[in-house]
Design a protein around this motif. Structure first.
Motif, short mmCIF file in Angstrom:
data_model
loop_
_atom_site.label_atom_id
_atom_site.label_comp_id
_atom_site.label_asym_id
_atom_site.label_seq_id
_atom_site.Cartn_x
_atom_site.Cartn_y
_atom_site.Cartn_z
N CYS A 145 83.92 64.03 40.09
CA CYS A 145 83.41 62.65 40.19
C CYS A 145 82.66 62.26 38.93
N SER A 155 79.52 62.01 46.18
CA SER A 155 79.78 62.86 47.34
C SER A 155 78.57 63.75 47.61
N SER A 156 78.21 63.87 48.87
CA SER A 156 77.08 64.75 49.23
C SER A 156 77.42 66.21 49.00
N LEU A 157 78.72 66.52 48.83
CA LEU A 157 79.14 67.91 48.62
C LEU A 157 78.81 68.41 47.22
N GLN A 211 76.28 67.08 44.09
CA GLN A 211 75.38 66.12 43.47
C GLN A 211 75.07 66.46 42.01
N ASN A 268 88.04 60.26 42.70
CA ASN A 268 87.27 61.05 43.66
C ASN A 268 85.98 60.36 44.07
N ASP A 269 85.46 59.51 43.20
CA ASP A 269 84.23 58.78 43.54
C ASP A 269 84.44 57.90 44.76
N GLY A 306 84.20 59.55 48.05
CA GLY A 306 82.93 60.19 48.39
C GLY A 306 82.18 59.46 49.48
N ASN A 307 81.45 60.22 50.28
CA ASN A 307 80.70 59.61 51.39
C ASN A 307 79.42 58.94 50.93
N CYS A 308 79.11 59.03 49.63
CA CYS A 308 77.92 58.36 49.08
C CYS A 308 78.31 57.25 48.09
N PHE A 309 79.59 56.88 48.07
CA PHE A 309 80.05 55.92 47.07
C PHE A 309 79.41 54.55 47.26
#
Length: 326
Positions: free
Chosen positions: A184, A189-191, A193, A229-230, A233-236
């Motif tokens: 990313c 993603s929280s996976l 950082q 991939n960004d 991500g669950n934090c995008f």
């Protein structure tokens, strides 16, 4: 003959007990010589298997006088002398030995180079391209055809055959690629950082977070191929992505301290228009600040990762932008 100022180092590298270590795709060595034969002392460090059904090792691409000659599987874990080419005409040749596989697969080590003939000084090139990306720029799955993705294993992708590296060959340009599957731009993603481009762009690779001296390479073109991939991500956040992207480009411009052509690419694997729309905003805003910056929309890949043929189509689009601006 030991590696010296007549052996060109391609891409980022680090030193390991007298050897040069290469993680990134399209990194390795270039030799310009008059002679008939060349061998290297080399080995692989195979990383832990992602897909347990397949072995891990290094695959290098051998190019002689501008033409791909063959690929070589480097499977030895200790240094061995590997014959690269023999029986060449006793004339001037240019040879590149470049890593094709993602940093997640292996590290390639070169300790010595042996030639039958005379080493010449490396070819000087007017264009130097630096590229940042993910699996697309690593050549992920570009060799599998209609077969299934085997995850990240040797022989299924060739990072010397992406839209950036193919365009660089035709432009007779230097190229340095910083990429990795699943990478990313920012912590979307929280996976993961920490191992994201905006934080580690000045390291040797994603797998070896050794400081890279940015003065070792002097690009006049930078391709940014990030966002695939960004957006997964669950934090995008579109707002955060735009800020991180702009800060990244501004930071690179300040480091290199010169007018660089930035090319922001997207399209092969993007699921919707969020990345496209974000990059359009980025390009418009940075152009208003006098940056030399262009966008590159790549054709949607037919199935997952783009094939070599789809990379080839994209390479002509990239080449046109570079020729129009350099």
């Amino acid at each position: 003959m030991y590696i010296n100022d007549k052996i060109k180092l391609c891409g980022r590298y680090y030193l390991d007990n007298g050897a040069y270590a290469f993680d990134n795709v399209s990194s390795g060595i270039e030799i310009h010589f008059k002679g008939t034969s060349i061998s290297i002392s080399a080995k692989t460090y195979a990383r832990e298997r992602i897909n347990p059904d397949y072995p891990m090792y290094t695959v290098v691409n051998l190019n002689i006088d501008g033409k791909d000659y063959k690929t070589i599987d480097v499977k030895n874990n200790d240094y061995e002398t590997i014959l690269i080419a023999d029986g060449l005409d006793n004339s001037i040749h240019n040879i590149t030995i470049l890593k094709t596989d993602d940093p997640l697969i292996s590290t390639f080590f070169v300790k010595e180079v042996f030639v039958e003939g005379e080493l010449l000084y490396p070819i000087e090139r007017k264009i130097s391209i630096e590229a940042y990306g993910d699996s697309i720029l690593s050549g992920g799955d570009n060799l599998i055809g209609d077969g299934p993705s085997l995850d990240v294993v040797p022989g299924t992708g060739d990072g010397t055959k992406t839209y950036v590296t193919l365009a660089a060959k035709r432009l007779n340009a230097n190229v340095s690629v910083f990429s990795r599957c699943g990478l990313c731009l920012y912590p979307a993603s929280s996976l993961d950082q920490e191992v994201v481009v905006c934080k580690i762009f000045n390291k040797v690779s994603t797998q070896n977070l050794i400081d890279w001296d940015m003065n070792n390479y002097n690009p006049n073109v930078i391709v940014v191929g990030l966002g695939t991939n960004d957006e997964l991500g669950n934090c995008f956040s579109k707002k955060d992505f735009i800020k991180a992207y702009e800060d990244f480009i501004i930071g690179l411009s300040n480091i290199y301290n010169k007018n660089i052509l930035f090319i922001c690419s997207y399209g092969y694997m993007n699921k919707d228009d969020r990345i496209k729309n974000s990059i359009k905003i980025i390009v418009e805003e940075l152009k208003s600040k006098s940056f030399l910056i262009e966008e590159l929309e790549l054709p949607k890949a037919k199935r997952g990762h783009p094939s070599v043929d789809e990379h080839l189509m994209g390479s002509y689009l990239l080449e046109r932008i570079i020729k129009n601006n350099i």
